[in-house]
Design a protein around this motif. Structure first.
Motif, PDB file in Angstrom:
ATOM      1  N   TYR A 193       0.826  -1.203   0.000  1.00 21.00           N
ATOM      2  CA  TYR A 193       0.000   0.000   0.000  1.00 21.00           C
ATOM      3  C   TYR A 193       0.867   1.263   0.000  1.00 21.00           C
ATOM      4  CZ  TYR A 193      -2.756   3.743   2.075  1.00 21.00           C
ATOM      5  OH  TYR A 193      -3.337   4.941   2.347  1.00 21.00           O
ATOM      6  N   LEU A 194       1.928   1.250   0.778  1.00 16.71           N
ATOM      7  CA  LEU A 194       2.766   2.433   0.971  1.00 16.71           C
ATOM      8  C   LEU A 194       3.515   2.842  -0.293  1.00 16.71           C
ATOM      9  CD1 LEU A 194       3.972   4.460   3.042  1.00 16.71           C
ATOM     10  CD2 LEU A 194       5.806   2.804   3.385  1.00 16.71           C
ATOM     11  N   ALA A 195       4.134   1.904  -0.963  1.00 14.72           N
ATOM     12  CA  ALA A 195       4.967   2.240  -2.120  1.00 14.72           C
ATOM     13  C   ALA A 195       4.179   2.952  -3.218  1.00 14.72           C
ATOM     14  CB  ALA A 195       5.658   0.988  -2.649  1.00 14.72           C
ATOM     15  N   PRO A 196       3.069   2.380  -3.706  1.00 14.63           N
ATOM     16  CA  PRO A 196       2.312   3.113  -4.732  1.00 14.63           C
ATOM     17  C   PRO A 196       1.735   4.426  -4.205  1.00 14.63           C
ATOM     18  CG  PRO A 196       1.611   0.827  -4.653  1.00 14.63           C
ATOM     19  CD  PRO A 196       2.516   1.055  -3.488  1.00 14.63           C
ATOM     20  N   GLY A 197       1.369   4.464  -2.923  1.00 19.49           N
ATOM     21  CA  GLY A 197       0.809   5.687  -2.357  1.00 19.49           C
ATOM     22  C   GLY A 197       1.803   6.836  -2.376  1.00 19.49           C
ATOM     23  N   VAL A 198       3.018   6.543  -1.970  1.00 23.00           N
ATOM     24  CA  VAL A 198       4.054   7.577  -1.967  1.00 23.00           C
ATOM     25  C   VAL A 198       4.375   8.000  -3.402  1.00 23.00           C
ATOM     26  CG1 VAL A 198       6.490   8.027  -1.452  1.00 23.00           C
ATOM     27  CG2 VAL A 198       5.032   6.927   0.254  1.00 23.00           C
ATOM     28  N   LEU A 199       4.509   7.046  -4.288  1.00 18.81           N
ATOM     29  CA  LEU A 199       4.784   7.385  -5.690  1.00 18.81           C
ATOM     30  C   LEU A 199       3.661   8.240  -6.273  1.00 18.81           C
ATOM     31  CD1 LEU A 199       6.241   4.007  -6.987  1.00 18.81           C
ATOM     32  CD2 LEU A 199       7.485   6.124  -6.526  1.00 18.81           C
ATOM     33  N   TRP A 200       2.425   7.903  -5.938  1.00 22.12           N
ATOM     34  CA  TRP A 200       1.285   8.679  -6.426  1.00 22.12           C
ATOM     35  C   TRP A 200       1.369  10.130  -5.953  1.00 22.12           C
ATOM     36  CZ3 TRP A 200      -2.580   8.439  -9.841  1.00 22.12           C
ATOM     37  CH2 TRP A 200      -3.636   9.344  -9.702  1.00 22.12           C
ATOM     38  N   TYR A 219       4.553  11.927  -7.673  1.00 21.07           N
ATOM     39  CA  TYR A 219       4.565  12.139  -9.117  1.00 21.07           C
ATOM     40  C   TYR A 219       3.253  12.649  -9.701  1.00 21.07           C
ATOM     41  CZ  TYR A 219       9.139  10.059  -9.135  1.00 21.07           C
ATOM     42  OH  TYR A 219      10.465   9.813  -8.909  1.00 21.07           O
ATOM     43  N   SER A 220       2.143  12.466  -9.019  1.00 24.30           N
ATOM     44  CA  SER A 220       0.872  12.902  -9.608  1.00 24.30           C
ATOM     45  C   SER A 220       0.771  14.427  -9.666  1.00 24.30           C
ATOM     46  CB  SER A 220      -0.306  12.307  -8.848  1.00 24.30           C
ATOM     47  OG  SER A 220      -0.332  12.794  -7.521  1.00 24.30           O
ATOM     48  N   ASP A 221       1.259  15.126  -8.653  1.00 26.26           N
ATOM     49  CA  ASP A 221       1.252  16.594  -8.698  1.00 26.26           C
ATOM     50  C   ASP A 221       2.064  17.094  -9.890  1.00 26.26           C
ATOM     51  OD1 ASP A 221      -0.376  17.078  -6.543  1.00 26.26           O
ATOM     52  OD2 ASP A 221       1.268  17.271  -5.108  1.00 26.26           O
ATOM     53  N   TRP A 222       3.217  16.538 -10.037  1.00 32.86           N
ATOM     54  CA  TRP A 222       4.100  16.922 -11.137  1.00 32.86           C
ATOM     55  C   TRP A 222       3.447  16.639 -12.488  1.00 32.86           C
ATOM     56  CZ3 TRP A 222       6.658  13.441 -14.519  1.00 32.86           C
ATOM     57  CH2 TRP A 222       7.586  14.032 -15.366  1.00 32.86           C
ATOM     58  N   LEU A 223       2.856  15.440 -12.632  1.00 34.20           N
ATOM     59  CA  LEU A 223       2.227  15.056 -13.889  1.00 34.20           C
ATOM     60  C   LEU A 223       1.017  15.927 -14.200  1.00 34.20           C
ATOM     61  CD1 LEU A 223       2.106  13.026 -16.249  1.00 34.20           C
ATOM     62  CD2 LEU A 223       0.649  11.605 -14.802  1.00 34.20           C
ATOM     63  N   PHE A 224       0.148  16.159 -13.223  1.00 30.94           N
ATOM     64  CA  PHE A 224      -1.029  16.995 -13.467  1.00 30.94           C
ATOM     65  C   PHE A 224      -0.649  18.451 -13.761  1.00 30.94           C
ATOM     66  CE2 PHE A 224      -3.599  13.653 -11.221  1.00 30.94           C
ATOM     67  CZ  PHE A 224      -4.393  13.364 -12.313  1.00 30.94           C
ATOM     68  N   PHE A 225       0.405  18.936 -13.126  1.00 25.55           N
ATOM     69  CA  PHE A 225       0.853  20.304 -13.398  1.00 25.55           C
ATOM     70  C   PHE A 225       1.358  20.425 -14.832  1.00 25.55           C
ATOM     71  CE2 PHE A 225       3.974  23.769 -13.288  1.00 25.55           C
ATOM     72  CZ  PHE A 225       3.141  24.793 -12.868  1.00 25.55           C
ATOM     73  N   MET A 248      -8.675  17.683  -6.071  1.00 31.30           N
ATOM     74  CA  MET A 248      -9.821  16.929  -5.578  1.00 31.30           C
ATOM     75  C   MET A 248      -9.965  15.613  -6.348  1.00 31.30           C
ATOM     76  SD  MET A 248     -13.843  17.929  -5.388  1.00 31.30           S
ATOM     77  CE  MET A 248     -13.997  17.908  -7.161  1.00 31.30           C
ATOM     78  N   VAL A 249      -9.877  15.685  -7.667  1.00 31.68           N
ATOM     79  CA  VAL A 249      -9.985  14.477  -8.492  1.00 31.68           C
ATOM     80  C   VAL A 249      -8.849  13.520  -8.152  1.00 31.68           C
ATOM     81  CG1 VAL A 249      -9.838  13.616 -10.860  1.00 31.68           C
ATOM     82  CG2 VAL A 249     -11.249  15.615 -10.349  1.00 31.68           C
ATOM     83  N   LYS A 250      -7.667  14.065  -7.990  1.00 30.28           N
ATOM     84  CA  LYS A 250      -6.507  13.244  -7.644  1.00 30.28           C
ATOM     85  C   LYS A 250      -6.718  12.551  -6.297  1.00 30.28           C
ATOM     86  CE  LYS A 250      -2.676  15.095  -6.317  1.00 30.28           C
ATOM     87  NZ  LYS A 250      -1.604  14.765  -5.426  1.00 30.28           N
ATOM     88  N   GLY A 251      -7.262  13.266  -5.328  1.00 28.20           N
ATOM     89  CA  GLY A 251      -7.539  12.674  -4.018  1.00 28.20           C
ATOM     90  C   GLY A 251      -8.566  11.562  -4.103  1.00 28.20           C
ATOM     91  N   VAL A 252      -9.620  11.799  -4.879  1.00 27.87           N
ATOM     92  CA  VAL A 252     -10.657  10.770  -5.045  1.00 27.87           C
ATOM     93  C   VAL A 252     -10.070   9.548  -5.754  1.00 27.87           C
ATOM     94  CG1 VAL A 252     -12.833  10.244  -6.211  1.00 27.87           C
ATOM     95  CG2 VAL A 252     -12.577  12.393  -4.964  1.00 27.87           C
ATOM     96  N   LEU A 253      -9.278   9.774  -6.789  1.00 29.31           N
ATOM     97  CA  LEU A 253      -8.633   8.653  -7.492  1.00 29.31           C
ATOM     98  C   LEU A 253      -7.724   7.872  -6.540  1.00 29.31           C
ATOM     99  CD1 LEU A 253      -7.682  10.100 -10.987  1.00 29.31           C
ATOM    100  CD2 LEU A 253      -9.287   8.260 -10.487  1.00 29.31           C
ATOM    101  N   SER A 254      -7.017   8.592  -5.702  1.00 32.40           N
ATOM    102  CA  SER A 254      -6.131   7.937  -4.746  1.00 32.40           C
ATOM    103  C   SER A 254      -6.921   7.027  -3.813  1.00 32.40           C
ATOM    104  CB  SER A 254      -5.379   8.992  -3.941  1.00 32.40           C
ATOM    105  OG  SER A 254      -4.598   8.392  -2.946  1.00 32.40           O
ATOM    106  N   ILE A 255      -8.046   7.509  -3.316  1.00 37.35           N
ATOM    107  CA  ILE A 255      -8.883   6.703  -2.425  1.00 37.35           C
ATOM    108  C   ILE A 255      -9.434   5.484  -3.162  1.00 37.35           C
ATOM    109  CG2 ILE A 255     -11.043   6.687  -1.076  1.00 37.35           C
ATOM    110  CD1 ILE A 255      -8.746   8.224   0.232  1.00 37.35           C
TER     111      ILE A 255
END
Length: 112
Positions: free
Chosen positions: A12-19, A22-28, A42-49
């Motif tokens: 759980y931890l490894a993909p969570g940290v990577l998300w 890198y997701s902020d960087w990718l979405f930016f 918000m969308v990123k948070g929902v996707l993460s959950i």
């Protein structure tokens, strides 16, 4: 079966940290407009959950399935042991019933 709970945490931890990293960087990079940044967060948070829930579901389902298999194996082994015990008890009863009514024990010294 995953026997060590820390492995589930690491899965759980490894993909969570990577998300998060890198997701902020990718979405930016994909959407550089700052006015949409709050919606993207918000969308990123929902996707993460959703992704986290799915990963946990898969891990729990896998472990539950393996536990059910092991319980069934134990149930079958227990049934075989009970059947063997009943068979041994029946053989013991037959053996005891086949003995003479009276048994006289004679010391070995008296047999000479």
């Amino acid at each position: 079966m995953i026997k060590d709970p820390s492995k589930i945490c690491l899965i759980y931890l490894a993909p969570g940290v990577l998300w998060i990293v890198y997701s902020d960087w990718l979405f930016f990079l994909l959407v550089p407009q700052e006015e949409r940044y709050a919606m993207i967060q918000m969308v990123k948070g929902v996707l993460s959950i959703i992704i986290t829930a799915f990963i946990l579901f898969l891990l729990i389902r896998y472990n539950t399935h393996r536990l059910q298999e092991k319980n069934e194996e134990l149930r079958v082994a227990n049934a075989r042991l009970r059947a063997g015990k009943e068979e041994l008890n029946a053989q013991n009863k037959d053996l005891v019933q086949s003995l003479p009514s009276c048994v006289i024990l004679v010391p070995a010294q008296c047999m000479t």
